[in-house]
Design a protein around this motif. Sequence first.
Motif, PDB file in Angstrom:
ATOM      1  N   LEU A 143       0.846  -1.192   0.000  1.00 41.26           N
ATOM      2  CA  LEU A 143       0.000   0.000   0.000  1.00 41.26           C
ATOM      3  C   LEU A 143       0.879   1.238   0.000  1.00 41.26           C
ATOM      4  CD1 LEU A 143      -2.358  -1.230   2.857  1.00 41.26           C
ATOM      5  CD2 LEU A 143      -2.917  -1.194   0.417  1.00 41.26           C
ATOM      6  N   GLY A 144       0.682   2.083  -0.989  1.00 44.63           N
ATOM      7  CA  GLY A 144       1.461   3.313  -1.065  1.00 44.63           C
ATOM      8  C   GLY A 144       0.705   4.481  -0.475  1.00 44.63           C
ATOM      9  N   PRO A 145       1.422   5.465   0.065  1.00 45.99           N
ATOM     10  CA  PRO A 145       0.748   6.651   0.594  1.00 45.99           C
ATOM     11  C   PRO A 145       0.181   7.471  -0.549  1.00 45.99           C
ATOM     12  CG  PRO A 145       3.125   6.931   0.643  1.00 45.99           C
ATOM     13  CD  PRO A 145       2.873   5.525   0.183  1.00 45.99           C
ATOM     14  N   GLY A 146      -0.825   8.269  -0.264  1.00 45.89           N
ATOM     15  CA  GLY A 146      -1.362   9.074  -1.355  1.00 45.89           C
ATOM     16  C   GLY A 146      -2.664   9.787  -1.089  1.00 45.89           C
ATOM     17  N   GLN A 147      -3.693   9.073  -0.607  1.00 43.26           N
ATOM     18  CA  GLN A 147      -5.019   9.699  -0.568  1.00 43.26           C
ATOM     19  C   GLN A 147      -5.227  10.520   0.694  1.00 43.26           C
ATOM     20  OE1 GLN A 147      -8.395   7.203  -0.086  1.00 43.26           O
ATOM     21  NE2 GLN A 147      -9.700   8.506  -1.310  1.00 43.26           N
ATOM     22  N   THR A 148      -5.575  11.789   0.523  1.00 42.25           N
ATOM     23  CA  THR A 148      -5.914  12.657   1.649  1.00 42.25           C
ATOM     24  C   THR A 148      -7.071  13.552   1.212  1.00 42.25           C
ATOM     25  OG1 THR A 148      -3.587  12.707   2.274  1.00 42.25           O
ATOM     26  CG2 THR A 148      -4.989  14.337   3.283  1.00 42.25           C
ATOM     27  N   PRO A 193     -18.834   0.752   5.584  1.00 46.56           N
ATOM     28  CA  PRO A 193     -17.927   1.747   4.990  1.00 46.56           C
ATOM     29  C   PRO A 193     -16.517   1.599   5.561  1.00 46.56           C
ATOM     30  CG  PRO A 193     -20.005   2.763   5.601  1.00 46.56           C
ATOM     31  CD  PRO A 193     -20.033   1.371   6.165  1.00 46.56           C
ATOM     32  N   HIS A 194     -15.516   1.560   4.661  1.00 45.79           N
ATOM     33  CA  HIS A 194     -14.152   1.299   5.120  1.00 45.79           C
ATOM     34  C   HIS A 194     -13.120   1.938   4.200  1.00 45.79           C
ATOM     35  CE1 HIS A 194     -14.928  -1.813   2.089  1.00 45.79           C
ATOM     36  NE2 HIS A 194     -13.615  -1.836   1.879  1.00 45.79           N
ATOM     37  N   TRP A 195     -11.918   2.058   4.733  1.00 46.00           N
ATOM     38  CA  TRP A 195     -10.746   2.518   3.984  1.00 46.00           C
ATOM     39  C   TRP A 195      -9.525   2.037   4.746  1.00 46.00           C
ATOM     40  CZ3 TRP A 195      -6.501   5.265   5.552  1.00 46.00           C
ATOM     41  CH2 TRP A 195      -5.648   5.748   4.549  1.00 46.00           C
ATOM     42  N   PHE A 196      -8.479   1.638   4.032  1.00 42.10           N
ATOM     43  CA  PHE A 196      -7.219   1.355   4.720  1.00 42.10           C
ATOM     44  C   PHE A 196      -6.052   1.747   3.827  1.00 42.10           C
ATOM     45  CE2 PHE A 196      -8.672  -2.608   2.758  1.00 42.10           C
ATOM     46  CZ  PHE A 196      -7.558  -3.043   2.042  1.00 42.10           C
ATOM     47  N   GLY A 197      -4.992   2.161   4.483  1.00 39.88           N
ATOM     48  CA  GLY A 197      -3.787   2.589   3.790  1.00 39.88           C
ATOM     49  C   GLY A 197      -2.693   2.821   4.802  1.00 39.88           C
ATOM     50  N   PRO A 198      -1.501   3.237   4.340  1.00 40.00           N
ATOM     51  CA  PRO A 198      -0.417   3.498   5.280  1.00 40.00           C
ATOM     52  C   PRO A 198      -0.793   4.604   6.255  1.00 40.00           C
ATOM     53  CG  PRO A 198       0.375   3.479   3.012  1.00 40.00           C
ATOM     54  CD  PRO A 198      -1.121   3.473   2.950  1.00 40.00           C
ATOM     55  N   ALA A 199      -0.332   4.466   7.492  1.00 40.36           N
ATOM     56  CA  ALA A 199      -0.652   5.472   8.509  1.00 40.36           C
ATOM     57  C   ALA A 199       0.142   6.752   8.293  1.00 40.36           C
ATOM     58  CB  ALA A 199      -0.378   4.912   9.904  1.00 40.36           C
ATOM     59  N   GLY A 200       1.273   6.676   7.618  1.00 47.58           N
ATOM     60  CA  GLY A 200       2.087   7.861   7.389  1.00 47.58           C
ATOM     61  C   GLY A 200       2.485   7.965   5.934  1.00 47.58           C
ATOM     62  N   ASP A 201       3.704   8.456   5.713  1.00 42.19           N
ATOM     63  CA  ASP A 201       4.158   8.654   4.341  1.00 42.19           C
ATOM     64  C   ASP A 201       5.053   7.523   3.844  1.00 42.19           C
ATOM     65  OD1 ASP A 201       6.361   9.132   5.891  1.00 42.19           O
ATOM     66  OD2 ASP A 201       6.752  11.161   5.128  1.00 42.19           O
ATOM     67  N   ARG A 202       5.053   6.411   4.564  1.00 47.63           N
ATOM     68  CA  ARG A 202       5.829   5.240   4.136  1.00 47.63           C
ATOM     69  C   ARG A 202       4.874   4.118   3.748  1.00 47.63           C
ATOM     70  NH1 ARG A 202      11.408   5.109   6.514  1.00 47.63           N
ATOM     71  NH2 ARG A 202      11.249   2.957   5.823  1.00 47.63           N
ATOM     72  N   PRO A 203       5.241   3.286   2.756  1.00 47.80           N
ATOM     73  CA  PRO A 203       4.366   2.177   2.347  1.00 47.80           C
ATOM     74  C   PRO A 203       4.172   1.169   3.473  1.00 47.80           C
ATOM     75  CG  PRO A 203       6.127   2.538   0.749  1.00 47.80           C
ATOM     76  CD  PRO A 203       6.457   3.365   1.949  1.00 47.80           C
ATOM     77  N   ALA A 204       3.117   0.387   3.355  1.00 46.33           N
ATOM     78  CA  ALA A 204       2.862  -0.736   4.261  1.00 46.33           C
ATOM     79  C   ALA A 204       2.589  -1.963   3.395  1.00 46.33           C
ATOM     80  CB  ALA A 204       1.672  -0.432   5.160  1.00 46.33           C
ATOM     81  N   GLU A 205       2.901  -3.130   3.935  1.00 42.65           N
ATOM     82  CA  GLU A 205       2.749  -4.369   3.180  1.00 42.65           C
ATOM     83  C   GLU A 205       1.810  -5.303   3.932  1.00 42.65           C
ATOM     84  OE1 GLU A 205       5.753  -7.807   1.411  1.00 42.65           O
ATOM     85  OE2 GLU A 205       6.533  -5.836   1.981  1.00 42.65           O
ATOM     86  N   ILE A 206       0.830  -5.871   3.191  1.00 34.68           N
ATOM     87  CA  ILE A 206      -0.143  -6.749   3.835  1.00 34.68           C
ATOM     88  C   ILE A 206      -0.326  -8.035   3.024  1.00 34.68           C
ATOM     89  CG2 ILE A 206      -1.418  -4.847   4.896  1.00 34.68           C
ATOM     90  CD1 ILE A 206      -3.561  -5.137   2.715  1.00 34.68           C
TER      91      ILE A 206
END
Length: 197
Positions: free
Chosen positions: A115-120, A164-177
């Motif tokens: 998951l890459g950072p991006g959506q705000t 209703p849901h959304w998930f992504g990195p908590a900060g500006d670094r990618p996360a892997e799931i």
Amino acid sequence: MDRELAELLDGIGPRLRRIRQDRGLTLADLATATGLSISTLSRLEAGIRRPTLDLLIPLARTHRMALDHLIGAPPTGDPRAHLTPHRTEPRTGNPSVVVPLTSYPGRLQVFKQILGPGQTPPELVTHPGHAWFHVLSGTVRLLLGPGESLLEPGDTADFDTSVPHWFGPAGDRPAEILHLYGPHGDRPDGSARRGGR
């Protein structure tokens, strides 16, 4: 034609029938998905029609199987799984790289997802099905209904995607799931938990 090749060719029809039945598909379902006629598929499975590339390639694509796996060819000595990553740039949600680990249409799917950072700001979505993911690295922010959780490596999320849901990195670094998704509400064994060790 040598005996080994003859046996391989004779076994293709019954193998195709087993693959179709294991996936819960009828001949009509498979005809719609491949563009081949029901009678052609029936004759192929019965061994009446000779398996040719123009018939086998649409079947391999539909079943998402390598051609050698589809026909049961002898192993070549290469044990590697040939995985194909896909980059996504969704209109809503974060960009990500998805590596499918399974290929069972209409059944539980398993992906490795970066998951890459991006959506705000995050935009919550709903859709039919059930999702489960296990955090491998990074920190994942999960918004689920009115709640919010931060998931660390080793944590697991398990939820109905009609919420209703959304998930992504908590900060500006990618996360892997490691991500499991059931398109018809199916779910893996086990209960929802955080700190899934």
